[in-house]
Design a protein around this motif. Structure first.
Motif, short mmCIF file in Angstrom:
data_model
loop_
_atom_site.label_atom_id
_atom_site.label_comp_id
_atom_site.label_asym_id
_atom_site.label_seq_id
_atom_site.Cartn_x
_atom_site.Cartn_y
_atom_site.Cartn_z
N VAL A 1 1.10 -1.56 -0.15
CA VAL A 1 -0.27 -0.15 -0.29
C VAL A 1 0.94 1.02 0.18
O VAL A 1 2.02 1.20 0.81
CB VAL A 1 -1.10 0.07 1.63
CG1 VAL A 1 -1.58 1.48 0.86
CG2 VAL A 1 -1.62 -1.17 1.13
N SER A 2 0.76 1.69 -0.37
CA SER A 2 0.84 3.12 -0.55
C SER A 2 0.27 4.39 -0.58
O SER A 2 -1.33 4.88 -0.70
CB SER A 2 1.61 3.59 -2.04
OG SER A 2 2.64 3.25 -2.42
N ALA A 3 -0.13 5.44 0.66
CA ALA A 3 -0.64 6.07 1.08
C ALA A 3 -0.84 7.38 1.83
O ALA A 3 0.11 7.15 2.49
CB ALA A 3 -1.66 5.39 2.40
N PHE A 4 -1.69 8.40 1.40
CA PHE A 4 -1.34 9.78 1.88
C PHE A 4 -1.17 9.47 3.61
O PHE A 4 -1.79 8.36 3.74
CB PHE A 4 -2.47 10.73 1.36
CG PHE A 4 -4.11 10.41 1.89
CD1 PHE A 4 -4.10 10.53 3.08
CD2 PHE A 4 -4.29 9.67 0.67
CE1 PHE A 4 -5.85 9.95 2.83
CE2 PHE A 4 -5.76 8.86 0.40
CZ PHE A 4 -6.17 9.15 2.35
N GLY B 1 2.06 -8.58 -4.65
CA GLY B 1 1.03 -9.04 -5.42
C GLY B 1 0.58 -7.86 -5.93
O GLY B 1 -0.41 -8.11 -7.59
N VAL B 2 -0.08 -7.56 -5.00
CA VAL B 2 -1.58 -6.23 -5.10
C VAL B 2 -1.07 -4.91 -4.43
O VAL B 2 0.04 -4.94 -3.03
CB VAL B 2 -2.65 -7.15 -4.37
CG1 VAL B 2 -2.67 -7.35 -3.47
CG2 VAL B 2 -3.85 -5.58 -5.17
N HIS B 3 -1.09 -3.59 -5.21
CA HIS B 3 -0.86 -2.44 -4.53
C HIS B 3 -2.10 -1.22 -4.97
O HIS B 3 -1.71 -0.90 -5.41
CB HIS B 3 0.94 -2.39 -5.69
CG HIS B 3 1.44 -1.17 -5.38
ND1 HIS B 3 1.91 -0.19 -5.97
CD2 HIS B 3 1.17 0.10 -3.91
CE1 HIS B 3 2.82 1.11 -5.74
NE2 HIS B 3 2.17 0.81 -4.01
N HIS B 4 -1.96 -1.38 -3.90
CA HIS B 4 -3.17 0.39 -3.53
C HIS B 4 -2.60 1.18 -3.94
O HIS B 4 -0.61 1.87 -2.75
CB HIS B 4 -3.74 -0.47 -2.48
CG HIS B 4 -4.65 -1.49 -2.89
ND1 HIS B 4 -5.45 -1.80 -1.32
CD2 HIS B 4 -4.91 -2.41 -3.15
CE1 HIS B 4 -6.58 -3.30 -1.74
NE2 HIS B 4 -5.73 -3.47 -3.22
N VAL B 5 -2.53 2.17 -4.88
CA VAL B 5 -1.99 4.11 -4.16
C VAL B 5 -2.64 5.12 -4.40
O VAL B 5 -4.39 4.68 -4.69
CB VAL B 5 -1.27 3.49 -5.87
CG1 VAL B 5 -0.69 4.76 -5.71
CG2 VAL B 5 -0.53 2.59 -6.33
N PHE C 1 -0.78 -6.14 -9.47
CA PHE C 1 -1.60 -5.71 -10.44
C PHE C 1 -1.68 -4.49 -9.23
O PHE C 1 -1.46 -4.49 -8.03
CB PHE C 1 -2.99 -6.76 -9.73
CG PHE C 1 -4.26 -6.46 -10.03
CD1 PHE C 1 -4.73 -6.77 -11.41
CD2 PHE C 1 -5.11 -5.89 -9.17
CE1 PHE C 1 -5.96 -5.82 -11.28
CE2 PHE C 1 -6.09 -4.96 -9.33
CZ PHE C 1 -7.02 -5.49 -10.14
N SER C 2 -2.22 -3.24 -9.82
CA SER C 2 -1.86 -2.01 -8.96
C SER C 2 -3.51 -1.26 -9.98
O SER C 2 -4.43 -1.23 -10.64
CB SER C 2 -0.95 -1.64 -10.38
OG SER C 2 -1.13 -0.23 -9.54
N VAL C 3 -3.39 -0.88 -8.39
CA VAL C 3 -4.82 -0.27 -8.58
C VAL C 3 -4.68 1.67 -7.84
O VAL C 3 -3.67 1.61 -6.77
CB VAL C 3 -5.77 -1.06 -7.13
CG1 VAL C 3 -7.14 -0.17 -7.11
CG2 VAL C 3 -6.27 -2.44 -7.47
N ASP C 4 -5.26 2.61 -8.70
CA ASP C 4 -4.82 3.60 -7.99
C ASP C 4 -5.79 4.40 -7.48
O ASP C 4 -7.19 4.20 -8.45
CB ASP C 4 -4.17 4.17 -10.10
CG ASP C 4 -3.69 5.88 -8.89
OD1 ASP C 4 -2.88 6.25 -8.07
OD2 ASP C 4 -3.68 6.99 -10.49
N VAL C 5 -5.63 5.43 -7.02
CA VAL C 5 -7.04 6.26 -6.11
C VAL C 5 -6.33 7.59 -6.44
O VAL C 5 -5.70 8.18 -5.45
CB VAL C 5 -7.37 5.25 -4.88
CG1 VAL C 5 -9.19 6.17 -4.55
CG2 VAL C 5 -7.67 4.06 -4.29
#
Ligand SMILES: Nc1nc2c(c(=O)[nH]1)N[C@H]1C(S)=C(S)[C@@H](COP(=O)(O)OP(=O)(O)OC[C@H]3O[C@@H](n4cnc5c(=O)[nH]c(N)nc54)[C@H](O)[C@@H]3O)O[C@H]1N2
Ligand SMILES: Nc1nc2c(c(=O)[nH]1)N[C@H]1C(S)=C(S)[C@@H](COP(=O)(O)OP(=O)(O)OC[C@H]3O[C@@H](n4cnc5c(=O)[nH]c(N)nc54)[C@H](O)[C@@H]3O)O[C@H]1N2
Ligand code: SF4
Ligand SMILES: [Mo]
Length: 823
Positions: free
Chosen positions: A165-168, A456-460, A515-519
């Motif tokens: 996870v990458s998050a503010f 495996g999965v990255h939530h940005v 797998f990349s998810v970008d918010v």
């Protein structure tokens, strides 16, 4: 031609316009604004009864009138589905900015999504998924189902450590207490995610560990202290450009000597004078120039140190101050521990420090006098210490931070009017999350793990590492490769078959794919790699709370609709939690599914009540209704009571001499000098000709995520500038505006040469995070022991690529400095 707004006239704000409290969603300062909106079919009139200002607008207004607004403060937007006029103008009644705007904040309105006036049309309106070989719009349920299934499958196979996870972690846009709580409850409550990083650094840690470890929270004073100080010590902060209205509204009066009456009233019979200021920065900034103009050159000491040598300077100052007997013995005895130990360990003579820092010994001695030399009659000088990214992203961050706090403590300047040892700040703050203790210390170096094939999965969430991380070129190279593997796998499956799709994605992940998810609110550079993009609503399109650099908390009220289906980040987190619960339950994992309960929020206010109100210190006193009533002035955290419906806050921390350690004492830190600390930095310095110092400029906000669609900014900066000494430019046969390549062993990037006579030879300064040339490409992966990056200490070579291209021919390359009296 240089940019010109083609606006002939603007509508008059009618007397019955709606009024909303707004806090500028850009920088830490958190200036107060008001949003006025009214139906697009009419406008007010010049008669006093017909306009919001209640004045006769047909008559000439006085110079300082609040009864006006600029074209950049205007737009036409949607509000509850109807077209409205919108004016967002600085609030004169706000004590933070007293009606001042800035080149960023005063453009909030024109930076809003408007289909009527074609502004910010790049805003994301619908969830997007990778389908048929490209990103296609879809429904929330469709997008979130895919994210939940892939995330659950990765967790099944790799455990929660497979979810990156990458998050503010801040306030303002892309943050706020609601949204940090939403994401925090998901990743630290429902899950215990360890491979998580913060938006601006490659790990989950504090920028200011040392100060906190010493028992000194980093935002411990109030903005008024800058008006009261005898001396301000500004370290690695270019406040005029980066904390603009804090500087203009609270430092400048003291530098000019116009806050003397206030000082006299506060300090009785102590002698008071205009402030002196010491600025520690390897480069001459426009802040140095402004201070010289406002305070007079004799009151400004610019310590142009060798890059990364702050620690040596602070240790020498501490040693010298102690030798002179200028420490605050009573305070040290009552409120601190380990002073003698630290003093012995950190001992450095002025001569040694002069060697390391490149400063003149007499300037170091003068700085010590300005910091701690007693005033006439023997009163202690009141000295405020302020630092930001020149220290935080500087060499040996932890110890350097500690060494500065040592100096502030030794001179008794924390918890005292006119004192403080504080971060100047970046974004506003808005941190509210369940405990992150499981992350550990040092925290995982997430970028490194991603580059090594981890996860495996990255939530940005609201980060664009492609523009803003360190070692960015390598990061992008690997990230693209890994996400392309998944895209290719997705292209091989007919879209209707969700199970086959998830299986194909998992197959690719087993081969090293990601797998990349970008918010985000706009299409980003890292978003080019994403498989799912989720559109967020931002400040003003939702209610949002945050605090500024003096812990001043306010509520920005929703004044317009978000674009399309965009939702507040906290609600995106909640809906994702709902989908994860469903997917785990369907898979027969009821126990896991149960952890995702408690996300039934319908509004951002629900998230606020569940998070800040229920969990934060003093939060029980704070509700939306009360914040609304507190207007743009809000209160200073922590809240301690409610009196007559008003929240009572805390002006300064540690005013009672009790610090945030178990024994109530602030602890001095041993911070011996150890050279350029991060691996490889010293070798880089020796190998390459130029210091590639880097950072910000006044009119660009961060990675230019909104600026890229703003003609005012793009006209000024079609390419990132690199400030260079004219003699260095001559050696490389460079003329103003020519394009150069900046390169070293980490990577390469491109910039536009900006002749800067005040720049020291071989010391360049490049705009950071710019889409047309990412400075982070040449920043090495070197970090300190707590994985704090060292963006500022970067060395590289520069070579000419091309003559100034057509797009820069209209640019001015004048010095941004201003003269003492109008020339
Ligand atoms: N070389 C170098 N690198 C640096 C630095 C440096 O000095 N030098 N400084 C570092 C620092 S201090 C920082 S803060 C970082 C900045 O790094 P980032 O946080 O990665 O960059 P930003 O441009 O601030 O914002 C990231 C994204 O947030 C999105 N966003 C804005 N508002 C919202 C919202 O309400 N919701 C959502 N979901 N998204 C939103 C924007 O569209 C943007 O794409 O860069 C760091 N990198
Ligand atoms: N206009 C504008 N304002 C902003 C932002 C923006 O993008 N644009 N971003 C916001 C954010 S998120 C942040 S974090 C802040 C950052 O605010 P600042 O820290 O003020 O900004 P920077 O330009 O990154 O760096 C400040 C100074 O550090 C100096 N420096 C470099 N190396 C050293 C060193 O070794 N020692 C010392 N003492 N100084 C050094 C640089 O020369 C530079 O002048 O700005 C906030 N405000
Ligand atoms: S100084 Fe910062 S908070 Fe204030 S208007 Fe400018 S960008 Fe916004
Ligand atoms: Mo920042």
């Amino acid at each position: 031609m240089a940019y010109k707004r083609q606006i002939g006239r603007l509508p008059i704000i009618p007397a019955d316009a709606k009024e909303h409290n707004v806090v500028c969603h850009y920088c830490i300062v958190g200036c107060g604004y008001k949003a006025y909106s009214w139906d697009a079919r009419y406008e007010g009139g010049t008669a006093a009864s017909e306009n919001k200002f209640g004045v006769d607008l047909a008559a000439q207004q006085e110079a300082e009138t609040a009864a006006w607004y600029a074209p950049s403060m205007y737009n036409t937007v949607r509000q509850d589905g109807r077209d409205v006029h919108l004016v967002i103008k600085p609030d004169k009644e706000c004590v933070v900015n007293s009606g001042l705007g800035s080149v960023r904040g005063a453009r909030m309105a024109e930076m809003s999504y408007s289909r009527q006036r074609n502004t910010q049309l790049q805003r994301l309106t619908d969830p997007l998924v990778w389908r048929y070989g490209q990103l296609q719009p879809t429904s929330w349920d469709d997008a979130l189902d895919l994210v939940a299934r892939v995330t659950a499958a990765v967790i099944d196979e790799q455990g929660e450590d497979g979810l990156f996870v990458s998050a503010f972690d801040h306030g303002g846009a892309g943050g706020g207490y609601e949204n940090t709580w939403g994401t925090g409850k998901l990743y630290f409550g429902a899950m215990k995610v360890k491979n998580i990083r913060i938006h601006n650094r490659p790990a989950y840690n504090s920028e200011v560990h040392a100060s906190r470890d010493m028992g000194v929270g980093e935002l411990n004073n109030c903005y008024e202290d800058a008006e009261l100080a005898d001396t301000i010590v500004a370290v690695g902060t270019n406040a005029l450009e980066t904390q603009t209205n804090y500087f203009l509204n609270h430092w400048v009066p003291n530098l000019r000597g116009t806050s003397l009456a206030k000082k006299q009233a506060e300090f009785g019979n102590e002698p008071v004078d205009r402030a002196r200021i010491i600025i520690v920065d390897p480069r001459r900034t426009v802040t140095v120039n402004a201070c010289e103009v406002e305070a007079g050159k004799d009151n400004v000491l610019h310590l142009a140190i060798n890059s990364g040598t702050d620690l040596a300077l602070f240790n020498a100052l501490l040693t010298h101050v102690a030798e002179k007997g200028w420490t605050d013995k009573a305070f040290i005895d009552a409120s601190t521990s380990d002073f003698d130990k630290a003093l012995a360990a950190n001992r450095m003579t002025v001569g040694e420090a002069a060697q390391i820092t490149g400063l003149a010994a007499e300037d170091i001695v003068r700085a010590a006098e300005w910091i701690a030399g007693p005033k006439e009659g023997g009163a202690r000088r009141r000295t405020m210490f302020a630092y930001e990214k020149g220290l935080i992203w500087g060499n040996d961050n932890y110890r350097t931070n500690g060494a500065l706090v040592n100096l502030a403590l030794a001179t008794g300047n924390i918890g005292r009017p006119g004192g403080g040892c504080v971060r100047m700040g970046g974004h506003q703050e808005g941190y509210s999350r369940p405990s992150d203790a499981h992350v550990g210390r040092p925290a995982a170096y997430v970028d490194k793990l991603l580059i090594e094939g981890g996860g495996g999965v990255h939530h940005v969430w609201a980060c664009d590492h492609y523009k803003t991380t360190l070692n960015a070129m390598e990061f992008k190279r690997v990230y693209k490769k890994r996400t392309d593997l998944v895209k290719d796998a997705m292209n091989s499956v007919p879209y209707g078959d969700r199970e086959a799709m998830v299986a194909a994605i998992m197959g690719a992940i087993r081969q090293g794919g990601l797998f990349s998810v970008d918010v985000d609110i706009v299409p980003t550079k890292i978003g080019e790699a994403a498989h799912v993009i989720l559109p967020a609503a931002t400040s003003g399109e939702m209610n949002l709370t945050s605090m500024n650099g003096e812990r001043r908390m306010r509520l920005t009220e929703r004044y317009m609709d978000p674009p399309g289906q965009a939702m507040p980040d906290c609600l995106i987190a909640a809906r994702l939690a709902n989908h994860l619960e469903r997917v785990f339950r369907a898979a027969g994992k009821a126990e896991v599914a149960d952890k995702f309960k408690g996300f039934d929020w319908k509004s951002e206010e629900d998230a606020f009540m569940d998070g800040y109100h229920a969990h934060e210190k003093g939060g029980a006193f704070v509700t939306y209704e009360r914040l609304r009533a507190m207007g743009t002035n809000g209160f200073q955290e922590p809240a301690v009571a409610v009196e007559n419906g008003r929240i009572v806050g805390t002006k300064r921390l540690y005013a009672d001499g009790k610090f945030s350690r178990p024994d109530g004492k602030a602890q001095f830190m041993e911070t011996a000098w150890r050279g350029l600390q991060a691996a490889g930095k010293e070798a880089e310095r020796e190998k390459f000709a130029f210091l590639i110092n880097n950072g910000r400029t006044n009119d660009v906000w961060q990675s230019a995520y909104l600026d890229v669609e703003n003609e005012f900014v793009m006209d000024r900066w079609p390419y990132p500038f690199i400030e260079m000494n004219p003699d260095d430019m001559a050696e490389l046969t460079l003329k103003e505006g020519d394009l150069v390549e900046v390169y070293n062993d980490n990577g390469s990037t491109q910039a536009m040469a900006y002749p800067t006579p005040t720049a020291r030879r071989k010391q360049a300064f490049m705009l950071f995070a710019y889409p047309a040339g990412v400075q982070g490409n040449v920043v090495s992966a070197g970090v300190n022991e707590f994985i704090i990056p060292n963006y500022k200490q970067t060395w590289g070579n520069i070579r000419k690529i091309a003559d100034a291209p057509e797009g820069v021919r209209h640019l001015s390359f004048k010095s941004p400095e201003y003269p003492a009296s109008p020339a």
